[in-house]
Write a protein that holds these residues in place. Structure first.
Motif, PDB file in Angstrom:
ATOM      1  N   LEU A 119       0.860  -1.174   0.000  1.00 46.26           N
ATOM      2  CA  LEU A 119       0.000   0.000   0.000  1.00 46.26           C
ATOM      3  C   LEU A 119       0.899   1.228   0.000  1.00 46.26           C
ATOM      4  N   LYS A 120       0.987   1.885  -1.140  1.00 48.16           N
ATOM      5  CA  LYS A 120       1.903   3.019  -1.294  1.00 48.16           C
ATOM      6  C   LYS A 120       1.217   4.356  -1.085  1.00 48.16           C
ATOM      7  N   SER A 121      -0.096   4.367  -1.074  1.00 43.81           N
ATOM      8  CA  SER A 121      -0.863   5.594  -0.828  1.00 43.81           C
ATOM      9  C   SER A 121      -1.181   5.693   0.654  1.00 43.81           C
ATOM     10  N   PRO A 122      -1.357   6.915   1.156  1.00 40.86           N
ATOM     11  CA  PRO A 122      -1.750   7.047   2.562  1.00 40.86           C
ATOM     12  C   PRO A 122      -3.146   6.455   2.784  1.00 40.86           C
ATOM     13  N   PHE A 123      -3.358   5.898   3.956  1.00 39.89           N
ATOM     14  CA  PHE A 123      -4.654   5.320   4.309  1.00 39.89           C
ATOM     15  C   PHE A 123      -5.774   6.339   4.095  1.00 39.89           C
ATOM     16  N   SER A 124      -5.500   7.605   4.405  1.00 39.02           N
ATOM     17  CA  SER A 124      -6.516   8.665   4.284  1.00 39.02           C
ATOM     18  C   SER A 124      -6.950   8.900   2.836  1.00 39.02           C
ATOM     19  N   ALA A 125      -6.172   8.426   1.867  1.00 38.92           N
ATOM     20  CA  ALA A 125      -6.519   8.612   0.452  1.00 38.92           C
ATOM     21  C   ALA A 125      -7.496   7.557  -0.064  1.00 38.92           C
ATOM     22  N   LEU A 126      -7.735   6.513   0.714  1.00 39.94           N
ATOM     23  CA  LEU A 126      -8.623   5.440   0.270  1.00 39.94           C
ATOM     24  C   LEU A 126     -10.072   5.924   0.285  1.00 39.94           C
ATOM     25  N   GLN A 127     -10.825   5.501  -0.731  1.00 38.75           N
ATOM     26  CA  GLN A 127     -12.228   5.899  -0.860  1.00 38.75           C
ATOM     27  C   GLN A 127     -13.079   4.643  -0.958  1.00 38.75           C
ATOM     28  N   LYS A 128     -13.915   4.423   0.055  1.00 39.25           N
ATOM     29  CA  LYS A 128     -14.739   3.217   0.113  1.00 39.25           C
ATOM     30  C   LYS A 128     -15.879   3.267  -0.903  1.00 39.25           C
ATOM     31  N   GLN A 129     -16.116   2.140  -1.548  1.00 37.68           N
ATOM     32  CA  GLN A 129     -17.314   1.972  -2.369  1.00 37.68           C
ATOM     33  C   GLN A 129     -18.444   1.604  -1.404  1.00 37.68           C
ATOM     34  N   LYS A 130     -19.331   2.529  -1.142  1.00 40.76           N
ATOM     35  CA  LYS A 130     -20.321   2.368  -0.070  1.00 40.76           C
ATOM     36  C   LYS A 130     -21.208   1.137  -0.236  1.00 40.76           C
ATOM     37  N   SER A 131     -21.499   0.729  -1.465  1.00 37.52           N
ATOM     38  CA  SER A 131     -22.362  -0.435  -1.667  1.00 37.52           C
ATOM     39  C   SER A 131     -21.663  -1.745  -1.314  1.00 37.52           C
ATOM     40  N   GLU A 132     -20.332  -1.750  -1.281  1.00 42.23           N
ATOM     41  CA  GLU A 132     -19.561  -2.967  -1.026  1.00 42.23           C
ATOM     42  C   GLU A 132     -18.830  -2.943   0.315  1.00 42.23           C
ATOM     43  N   VAL A 133     -18.389  -1.768   0.724  1.00 44.30           N
ATOM     44  CA  VAL A 133     -17.448  -1.638   1.839  1.00 44.30           C
ATOM     45  C   VAL A 133     -18.051  -0.790   2.955  1.00 44.30           C
ATOM     46  N   LYS A 134     -18.167  -1.380   4.142  1.00 35.81           N
ATOM     47  CA  LYS A 134     -18.651  -0.636   5.317  1.00 35.81           C
ATOM     48  C   LYS A 134     -17.522   0.180   5.928  1.00 35.81           C
ATOM     49  N   ASP A 135     -16.330  -0.444   6.051  1.00 36.29           N
ATOM     50  CA  ASP A 135     -15.215   0.242   6.695  1.00 36.29           C
ATOM     51  C   ASP A 135     -13.895  -0.357   6.216  1.00 36.29           C
ATOM     52  N   LEU A 136     -12.832   0.359   6.480  1.00 35.29           N
ATOM     53  CA  LEU A 136     -11.466  -0.097   6.197  1.00 35.29           C
ATOM     54  C   LEU A 136     -10.635   0.131   7.449  1.00 35.29           C
ATOM     55  N   LYS A 137      -9.636  -0.725   7.654  1.00 37.64           N
ATOM     56  CA  LYS A 137      -8.712  -0.502   8.770  1.00 37.64           C
ATOM     57  C   LYS A 137      -7.362  -1.104   8.419  1.00 37.64           C
ATOM     58  N   LEU A 138      -6.341  -0.559   9.065  1.00 37.51           N
ATOM     59  CA  LEU A 138      -5.013  -1.161   9.006  1.00 37.51           C
ATOM     60  C   LEU A 138      -4.830  -1.922  10.312  1.00 37.51           C
ATOM     61  N   GLU A 139      -4.443  -3.181  10.194  1.00 36.46           N
ATOM     62  CA  GLU A 139      -4.274  -4.041  11.370  1.00 36.46           C
ATOM     63  C   GLU A 139      -2.875  -4.646  11.317  1.00 36.46           C
ATOM     64  N   SER A 140      -2.211  -4.697  12.459  1.00 37.49           N
ATOM     65  CA  SER A 140      -0.869  -5.279  12.475  1.00 37.49           C
ATOM     66  C   SER A 140      -0.958  -6.763  12.112  1.00 37.49           C
ATOM     67  N   LEU A 141       0.087  -7.254  11.476  1.00 37.45           N
ATOM     68  CA  LEU A 141       0.123  -8.676  11.119  1.00 37.45           C
ATOM     69  C   LEU A 141       0.011  -9.541  12.370  1.00 37.45           C
ATOM     70  N   ASN A 142       0.634  -9.101  13.439  1.00 38.30           N
ATOM     71  CA  ASN A 142       0.586  -9.838  14.694  1.00 38.30           C
ATOM     72  C   ASN A 142      -0.850  -9.917  15.222  1.00 38.30           C
ATOM     73  N   GLN A 143      -1.545  -8.789  15.231  1.00 40.20           N
ATOM     74  CA  GLN A 143      -2.941  -8.754  15.698  1.00 40.20           C
ATOM     75  C   GLN A 143      -3.826  -9.609  14.795  1.00 40.20           C
ATOM     76  N   PHE A 144      -3.626  -9.523  13.486  1.00 41.37           N
ATOM     77  CA  PHE A 144      -4.419 -10.313  12.542  1.00 41.37           C
ATOM     78  C   PHE A 144      -4.189 -11.804  12.766  1.00 41.37           C
ATOM     79  N   SER A 145      -2.945 -12.172  12.968  1.00 38.48           N
ATOM     80  CA  SER A 145      -2.611 -13.575  13.216  1.00 38.48           C
ATOM     81  C   SER A 145      -3.330 -14.095  14.460  1.00 38.48           C
ATOM     82  N   LYS A 146      -3.323 -13.308  15.526  1.00 38.84           N
ATOM     83  CA  LYS A 146      -4.015 -13.703  16.754  1.00 38.84           C
ATOM     84  C   LYS A 146      -5.526 -13.765  16.541  1.00 38.84           C
ATOM     85  N   ALA A 147      -6.058 -12.797  15.812  1.00 40.71           N
ATOM     86  CA  ALA A 147      -7.514 -12.702  15.625  1.00 40.71           C
ATOM     87  C   ALA A 147      -8.075 -13.884  14.843  1.00 40.71           C
ATOM     88  N   ILE A 148      -7.373 -14.334  13.817  1.00 36.80           N
ATOM     89  CA  ILE A 148      -7.924 -15.429  13.011  1.00 36.80           C
ATOM     90  C   ILE A 148      -7.850 -16.770  13.732  1.00 36.80           C
TER      91      ILE A 148
END
Length: 184
Positions: free
Chosen positions: A125-154
């Motif tokens: 991801l080379k663009s800033p997170f703030s530059a992302l634009q959600k497609q409202k019909s498909e996407v409720k939200d976006l987040k950046l999650e650490s790989l460590n947190q994601f690994s634990k969560a799944i």
């Protein structure tokens, strides 16, 4: 949104037939999708929360971007289109690294069967997170999650709020992204 898609056999080969996505899902016909996982150099992964209006797994967290490949559409054209539609980023083929094709079949109900081959890519991801634009019909939200947190969560099935892809699929994603981040 319904769209015309190519139908595959159980080995992932094109059959020469096309159908509307709704018919493929109703009949359990194999078809192609794209999955694009974005990551940051500091060890985060971009997650998408599915819209509340999705037929399957509404409001669960999922791959950064995903979608169906249109009939006769190239895989890369589909990837570029889906990324632009869902999160508003313009990317090009050199930004992408294909890490595999994963067969997935889920029977959600008698009339909704997802039999798919996911063409799976990772990209920085080379663009800033703030530059992302959600497609409202498909996407409720976006987040950046650490790989460590994601690994634990799944691995935590008591508070699982992710689309239930095979755990081996998620582990492959984590391994491939970790190789890119920690080997540089």
């Amino acid at each position: 949104m319904d769209e015309l898609i190519d139908i595959l056999d159980a080995h992932g080969k094109l059959t020469g037939k096309t159908a509307m996505k709704s018919d493929a899902h109703k009949n359990g016909w194999f078809h192609q999708t794209v999955h694009i996982w974005f990551y940051t150099p500091n060890g985060q992964i971009l997650m998408q929360q599915r819209s509340k209006n999705k037929d399957v797994f509404p409001l669960l967290w999922d791959v950064s971007v995903a979608g169906h490949i249109g009939a006769s559409e190239s895989i890369l054209t589909s990837v570029i289109r889906e990324v632009q539609e869902e999160i508003g980023l313009t990317i090009s083929p050199p930004d992408l690294e294909k890490i595999g094709i994963y067969k997935s079949f889920k029977n959600h109900s008698r009339t909704l069967k997802d039999y798919e081959f996911h063409h799976t890519f990772i990209a920085e991801l080379k663009s800033p997170f703030s530059a992302l634009q959600k497609q409202k019909s498909e996407v409720k939200d976006l987040k950046l999650e650490s790989l460590n947190q994601f690994s634990k969560a799944i691995c935590n099935t008591t508070t699982y709020n992710y689309v239930p892809h095979d755990n081996s699929y998620y582990k492959t994603i984590l391994k491939e992204i970790s190789k890119r981040i920690y080997s540089s």
